[in-house]
Design a protein around this motif. Sequence first.
Motif, PDB file in Angstrom:
ATOM      1  N   GLY A 116     -13.176   9.611  15.372  1.00 19.01           N
ATOM      2  CA  GLY A 116     -12.792   9.594  13.803  1.00 19.01           C
ATOM      3  C   GLY A 116     -14.074   8.959  13.093  1.00 19.01           C
ATOM      4  N   GLY A 117     -14.820   8.159  13.822  1.00 26.51           N
ATOM      5  CA  GLY A 117     -15.951   7.291  13.697  1.00 26.51           C
ATOM      6  C   GLY A 117     -15.837   6.103  12.349  1.00 26.51           C
ATOM      7  N   PHE A 118     -14.567   5.559  12.788  1.00 29.44           N
ATOM      8  CA  PHE A 118     -14.329   4.157  11.942  1.00 29.44           C
ATOM      9  C   PHE A 118     -14.188   3.331  13.062  1.00 29.44           C
ATOM     10  N   GLY A 119     -14.329   1.865  12.534  1.00 27.91           N
ATOM     11  CA  GLY A 119     -14.433   0.782  13.474  1.00 27.91           C
ATOM     12  C   GLY A 119     -13.126   0.110  13.426  1.00 27.91           C
ATOM     13  N   PRO A 120     -12.921  -0.820  14.476  1.00 26.36           N
ATOM     14  CA  PRO A 120     -11.626  -1.585  14.516  1.00 26.36           C
ATOM     15  C   PRO A 120     -11.228  -2.156  13.435  1.00 26.36           C
ATOM     16  N   ASP A 121     -12.250  -2.741  12.455  1.00 30.16           N
ATOM     17  CA  ASP A 121     -11.812  -3.183  11.428  1.00 30.16           C
ATOM     18  C   ASP A 121     -10.898  -2.463  10.193  1.00 30.16           C
ATOM     19  N   VAL A 122     -11.124  -1.386  10.622  1.00 28.33           N
ATOM     20  CA  VAL A 122     -10.264  -0.544   9.562  1.00 28.33           C
ATOM     21  C   VAL A 122      -8.811  -0.431  10.266  1.00 28.33           C
ATOM     22  N   VAL A 123      -8.705  -0.125  11.549  1.00 24.12           N
ATOM     23  CA  VAL A 123      -7.340  -0.202  12.238  1.00 24.12           C
ATOM     24  C   VAL A 123      -6.704  -1.583  11.869  1.00 24.12           C
ATOM     25  N   LEU A 124      -7.490  -2.662  12.097  1.00 25.18           N
ATOM     26  CA  LEU A 124      -6.691  -4.053  11.883  1.00 25.18           C
ATOM     27  C   LEU A 124      -6.254  -4.222  10.333  1.00 25.18           C
ATOM     28  N   THR A 125      -7.044  -3.718   9.451  1.00 23.87           N
ATOM     29  CA  THR A 125      -6.669  -3.771   8.189  1.00 23.87           C
ATOM     30  C   THR A 125      -5.260  -2.781   7.832  1.00 23.87           C
ATOM     31  N   LEU A 126      -5.228  -1.669   8.351  1.00 23.44           N
ATOM     32  CA  LEU A 126      -4.140  -0.756   8.193  1.00 23.44           C
ATOM     33  C   LEU A 126      -2.998  -1.660   9.071  1.00 23.44           C
ATOM     34  N   LEU A 127      -3.375  -2.165  10.146  1.00 20.68           N
ATOM     35  CA  LEU A 127      -2.095  -2.843  11.001  1.00 20.68           C
ATOM     36  C   LEU A 127      -1.653  -3.938  10.174  1.00 20.68           C
ATOM     37  N   PHE A 128      -2.396  -4.707   9.388  1.00 18.11           N
ATOM     38  CA  PHE A 128      -1.933  -5.769   8.435  1.00 18.11           C
ATOM     39  C   PHE A 128      -0.991  -5.259   7.378  1.00 18.11           C
ATOM     40  N   LEU A 129      -1.612  -4.369   6.740  1.00 16.15           N
ATOM     41  CA  LEU A 129      -1.030  -3.733   5.450  1.00 16.15           C
ATOM     42  C   LEU A 129       0.323  -3.092   5.807  1.00 16.15           C
ATOM     43  N   LEU A 130       0.493  -2.337   7.172  1.00 12.15           N
ATOM     44  CA  LEU A 130       1.683  -1.756   7.391  1.00 12.15           C
ATOM     45  C   LEU A 130       2.749  -2.860   7.856  1.00 12.15           C
ATOM     46  N   PHE A 131       2.386  -3.689   8.325  1.00 12.59           N
ATOM     47  CA  PHE A 131       3.575  -4.917   8.619  1.00 12.59           C
ATOM     48  C   PHE A 131       3.646  -5.649   7.473  1.00 12.59           C
ATOM     49  N   ALA A 132       2.787  -5.890   6.662  1.00 14.56           N
ATOM     50  CA  ALA A 132       3.476  -6.387   5.193  1.00 14.56           C
ATOM     51  C   ALA A 132       4.186  -5.534   4.634  1.00 14.56           C
ATOM     52  N   VAL A 133       3.880  -4.119   4.565  1.00  9.67           N
ATOM     53  CA  VAL A 133       5.184  -3.370   4.061  1.00  9.67           C
ATOM     54  C   VAL A 133       6.231  -3.157   4.546  1.00  9.67           C
ATOM     55  N   HIS A 134       6.270  -3.170   6.044  1.00  9.15           N
ATOM     56  CA  HIS A 134       7.435  -3.340   6.812  1.00  9.15           C
ATOM     57  C   HIS A 134       8.271  -4.500   6.527  1.00  9.15           C
ATOM     58  N   GLY A 135       7.770  -5.594   6.296  1.00 10.20           N
ATOM     59  CA  GLY A 135       8.232  -7.246   6.199  1.00 10.20           C
ATOM     60  C   GLY A 135       9.004  -6.917   4.743  1.00 10.20           C
ATOM     61  N   ALA A 136       8.393  -6.257   3.818  1.00 14.17           N
ATOM     62  CA  ALA A 136       8.880  -6.374   2.540  1.00 14.17           C
ATOM     63  C   ALA A 136       9.974  -5.148   2.160  1.00 14.17           C
ATOM     64  N   SER A 137      10.013  -4.314   2.932  1.00 13.34           N
ATOM     65  CA  SER A 137      10.846  -2.904   3.094  1.00 13.34           C
ATOM     66  C   SER A 137      12.019  -2.775   3.883  1.00 13.34           C
ATOM     67  N   PHE A 138      11.752  -3.656   4.947  1.00 12.65           N
ATOM     68  CA  PHE A 138      12.849  -3.805   6.008  1.00 12.65           C
ATOM     69  C   PHE A 138      14.408  -4.323   5.669  1.00 12.65           C
ATOM     70  N   ASP A 139      14.372  -5.046   4.634  1.00 12.79           N
ATOM     71  CA  ASP A 139      15.637  -5.521   3.904  1.00 12.79           C
ATOM     72  C   ASP A 139      16.600  -6.072   4.900  1.00 12.79           C
ATOM     73  N   GLY A 140      15.765  -7.130   5.772  1.00  9.79           N
ATOM     74  CA  GLY A 140      16.317  -8.048   6.518  1.00  9.79           C
ATOM     75  C   GLY A 140      16.601  -7.343   8.070  1.00  9.79           C
ATOM     76  N   ALA A 141      16.092  -6.035   8.144  1.00  4.08           N
ATOM     77  CA  ALA A 141      16.099  -5.716   9.730  1.00  4.08           C
ATOM     78  C   ALA A 141      15.033  -6.401  10.523  1.00  4.08           C
ATOM     79  N   SER A 142      15.463  -6.425  11.729  1.00  2.02           N
ATOM     80  CA  SER A 142      14.253  -6.897  12.771  1.00  2.02           C
ATOM     81  C   SER A 142      13.720  -5.618  13.497  1.00  2.02           C
ATOM     82  N   ALA A 143      14.176  -4.718  13.576  1.00  3.57           N
ATOM     83  CA  ALA A 143      13.861  -3.591  14.414  1.00  3.57           C
ATOM     84  C   ALA A 143      13.154  -4.030  15.833  1.00  3.57           C
ATOM     85  N   ASN A 144      13.510  -5.083  16.254  1.00  2.00           N
ATOM     86  CA  ASN A 144      13.017  -5.714  17.598  1.00  2.00           C
ATOM     87  C   ASN A 144      14.305  -6.209  18.440  1.00  2.00           C
TER      88      ASN A 144
END
Length: 301
Positions: free
Chosen positions: A65-93
Motif C-alpha cells: 500500500g505504500g504507507f509506513g508504520p506511523d499510519v498503522v500505529l496512529t490507526l491502532l491508537f484511534l481504534l482502541f480509543a474508539v473501542h474504549g469509548a464505545s464498549f460500554d464496560g465490556a472487556s472483550a478479553n
Amino acid sequence: MAGLNISITFFSLVVGLCQALRCLSKWLLSPGAYSCLARELAGSLQLCMSCLELRMLVEIGLWGGGFGPDVVLTLLFLLFAVHGASFDGASANPTVSVQEFLLLESNLATAFAKLLAEGVGTGLGWALTKLYWSWELTQLHFIQNLIASECSSSIHTSLHHAAFVEGACSFLFHLILLKLQQSHPVYRVPTLAATVTFLTYTAGPFTGAFFNPALATAATFHCSGNSFWDYVQVYWLGPLAGMLAALLLYQGNIPRLFQRNLLYSQRSKYRIPKARLTAQVEAGKPQQKKKGEKNATKPHA
C-alpha cells in the motif's frame, strides 16, 4: 491511498454495526443478560474485525500500500480509543473476565457466560472479516486472499521468549488497567489506548502482541509454523500468568484464593488522631476514679 480509505470506512461501519447491536440488545434483554452476554459479544466482534483488518494492513500495506508504520500505529491508537469509548464496560478479553472473577466482582456463572460470549463474538468476527476480504474491494484484500491459506505463525522468536513477551505485555496492561479502574473515562480511555499502541510497537515483531487469548485464537491459531500446544503456551498461558502477576502485585493477594495479604502488611484503614486518642484517655480517667471512690466508700455501722 484508496485501499486505506476503504479500510477506514470498514472500521467505521464495524463500530456503527456493533453500536447498533448494543442498543438493540439493551432494549430487548435484561440488564444481566446484556452485561455478560450481548455486551461482551458485541465488543469481541468489534475488536476482532477491526484488529484483523488492521493486521492485514500491517502485513501487506507496508509494501503493497505504500504507507509506513506511523499510519498503522496512529490507526491502532484511534481504534482502541474508539473501542474504549464505545464498549460500554465490556472487556472483550478473557483475561480481564477472569480477573474480575478473581477480584470477586463476578461469580462463576457470569464469568463463564462472558468467556463464552467473547469466544462466539471473536469467531463470528473472524468469519465476517473473511467474507469481507473475499469481495476483494482493494488490491490489498486480493493479496490477502492469495496468502490466506498459507499464513505463517506470528511467533518469530523462541517459544519461552514468546510466552514471556506475551506475559509481560499482559502484566503491564493489567497493571495499568487496575490502576485506572476508578479513573474517569476521559483519562482511562486514551491511557489504555496509548498502552496498547506502545506494547504493540514494542512486542509486535516477536509475537504480534495480542495479549488477548480470544483475539490470538482467531488471528493466528490456524496458521502453520507452530503446534496447537505452542500457541496455547504463548497466547493463553502467557497472558494468564501476566494477569495473575499484575493482580498479585497490585492487590498483594488474589481475593478469590487468599484472604490474607501475601505481600503487604495489613494496616487499619481508619486511624484515630493522636490528640483525639489522648482526649479519650483523659476523659476516661475521672470516670474510673469516681467509680473507685464509690466502691471504696461504705456506710458506717
